[in-house]
Design a protein around this motif. Structure first.
Motif, mmCIF file in Angstrom:
data_model
loop_
_atom_site.group_PDB
_atom_site.id
_atom_site.type_symbol
_atom_site.label_atom_id
_atom_site.label_comp_id
_atom_site.label_asym_id
_atom_site.label_seq_id
_atom_site.Cartn_x
_atom_site.Cartn_y
_atom_site.Cartn_z
ATOM 1 N N GLU A 226 -7.459 1.022 -2.925
ATOM 2 C CA GLU A 226 -7.166 0.244 -1.717
ATOM 3 C C GLU A 226 -5.735 -0.277 -1.710
ATOM 4 N N VAL A 227 -5.178 -0.543 -2.902
ATOM 5 C CA VAL A 227 -3.795 -1.017 -2.986
ATOM 6 C C VAL A 227 -2.839 0.109 -2.610
ATOM 7 N N ARG A 228 -3.060 1.293 -3.174
ATOM 8 C CA ARG A 228 -2.200 2.430 -2.844
ATOM 9 C C ARG A 228 -2.325 2.804 -1.373
ATOM 10 N N PHE A 229 -3.537 2.702 -0.831
ATOM 11 C CA PHE A 229 -3.768 3.026 0.579
ATOM 12 C C PHE A 229 -2.979 2.084 1.490
ATOM 13 N N LEU A 230 -3.066 0.785 1.233
ATOM 14 C CA LEU A 230 -2.397 -0.188 2.094
ATOM 15 C C LEU A 230 -0.882 -0.124 1.936
ATOM 16 N N LEU A 231 -0.403 0.029 0.713
ATOM 17 C CA LEU A 231 1.041 0.185 0.525
ATOM 18 C C LEU A 231 1.550 1.424 1.257
ATOM 19 N N GLY A 232 0.777 2.509 1.189
ATOM 20 C CA GLY A 232 1.175 3.745 1.855
ATOM 21 C C GLY A 232 1.224 3.628 3.362
ATOM 22 N N ARG A 233 0.502 2.674 3.923
ATOM 23 C CA ARG A 233 0.499 2.484 5.379
ATOM 24 C C ARG A 233 1.450 1.361 5.806
ATOM 25 N N GLY A 234 2.248 0.858 4.894
ATOM 26 C CA GLY A 234 3.269 -0.107 5.258
ATOM 27 C C GLY A 234 2.853 -1.561 5.212
ATOM 28 N N TYR A 235 1.735 -1.857 4.538
ATOM 29 C CA TYR A 235 1.303 -3.246 4.395
ATOM 30 C C TYR A 235 1.967 -3.870 3.170
#
Length: 363
Positions: A155-164
């Motif tokens: 979930e951390v990699r996912f959100l970082l990848g989407r600009g969060y």
């Protein structure tokens, strides 16, 4: 040969009642919410029934969107938006995909769908709370200086990848019940003595008494901004006596009861603090600690501990048998964590609070 599994995403019409003919998709989406929450925390204690959650979706002071992902003839994921009617910029997103249906692009598609809907509504600030299970390896620290999340978690990699960007870490805590009643009585007396003669404790269950509606509205409004929100800068949510009574009407059939402990400042006759427990009808389920607040001018008198101990005593006296209470607090909110730890709460998990800023849409 690789087989592509095709999913579809569709909006959900929010039903007016769980008994409505069109409630099936909403009910299935809540089941997804509960299954993912149980997987994330390792317990089903944070589950809510559709009837308990529906009033939140019918709140006339908010706007809501819900999208669901369909695969194999069932709803396997959901993406939600929650926004205040009187605040045009901020919204809160919630994304959940059943564990066995991850890594198929469903989370990405749901995220894009809710972000597009938020952008179309003119929202420019997105806030997401995501559970992060503990693991070894590199940590991503909260900019508050309190808490972190594992950088390699999905979930951390996912959100970082989407600009969060990570703005805050929240702690989920659990208090095992029952607490010894003699100990409660001793702590209650000590807190009352520390508070001094200028303060009086009041307790009730159910609806807010008419005499306190204005004061409770002021406390609820303050609650939206007094809680530490770090770089999230969460907006004010304005409460009125009318909004309180509307909310109570919506919640009348959800099967839960609210237990209140509040403190009155005698020289002014105004309430200066509150705490609330939300108690499910079934004693086999855990109790949820809702709002707790002491207004800034009245802090330092152990009012928070006084109210929490009184609320806990009321719970064990009037609604015995529940196994635990759960609550959530920002890691940097040390005064409230001190109160909780003194009562006996222990950590049960952590969530990252994330923010993404969108460009203003073209006119």
């Amino acid at each position: 040969m690789t087989t592509t599994r095709t999913f579809t995403i569709s909006p959900v019409q929010i039903p007016t009642s769980i008994e409505s003919a069109d409630a099936a998709d909403f009910i299935a989406a809540i089941e997804v919410r509960n299954l993912v929450e149980a997987h994330s925390y390792g317990t089903d204690e944070l589950s809510y029934s559709p009837a308990e959650i529906l009033p939140r979706w019918l709140d006339p002071h908010k706007k809501h969107w819900m999208f669901v992902a369909w695969l194999d003839g069932r709803i396997v994921g959901r993406g939600c938006i929650d926004a205040l009617l009187d605040e045009p910029d901020t919204c809160w997103l919630d994304l959940r995909v059943l564990p066995e249906y991850r890594r198929l692009g469903i989370g990405t598609a749901l995220a894009q769908r809710v972000e597009d809907a938020a952008r179309e509504d003119g929202r420019t600030k997105l806030i997401v709370y995501a559970v992060s299970a503990g693991s070894s390896g590199e940590k991503l620290p909260s900019p508050t200086g309190f808490g972190s999340v594992p950088r390699q978690n999905p979930e951390v990699r996912f959100l970082l990848g989407r600009g969060y960007s990570l703005e805050q870490v929240e702690r989920g805590s659990r208090l095992a019940l029952p607490v010894d009643n003699v100990e409660l009585a001793e702590r209650l007396a000590a807190s009352a003595a520390a508070a001094g003669p200028d303060y009086r404790l009041h307790e009730w269950s159910g609806r807010v008494p008419a005499r306190w509606l204005a004061d409770m509205a002021a406390l609820y409004t303050a609650m939206s901004t007094e809680e530490p929100s770090a770089g999230l800068e969460e907006p004010e949510s304005v409460w009125t006596p009318e909004r309180i009574t509307q909310t109570e009407e919506l919640q009348a059939g959800d099967g839960r009861i609210s237990l209140f402990a509040v403190v009155e400042h005698l020289p002014t006759g105004r309430l200066c603090g509150l705490t609330v427990l939300s108690v499910p009808a079934e004693s086999s389920r855990v109790v949820s600690q809702e709002d707790t607040l002491v207004m800034p001018a009245h802090r330092g008198h152990r009012l928070g501990t006084w109210m929490k101990i009184a609320n806990l005593r009321q719970l064990q006296r009037d609604h015995p048998g529940h196994s635990a209470i759960t609550t959530f607090n920002a890691e940097e909110n040390r005064p409230m964590l001190d109160v909780n730890e003194a009562v006996g709460f222990l950590p049960m998990g952590y969530e990252g609070a994330w923010k993404k800023l969108l460009g203003v849409p073209e006119s």
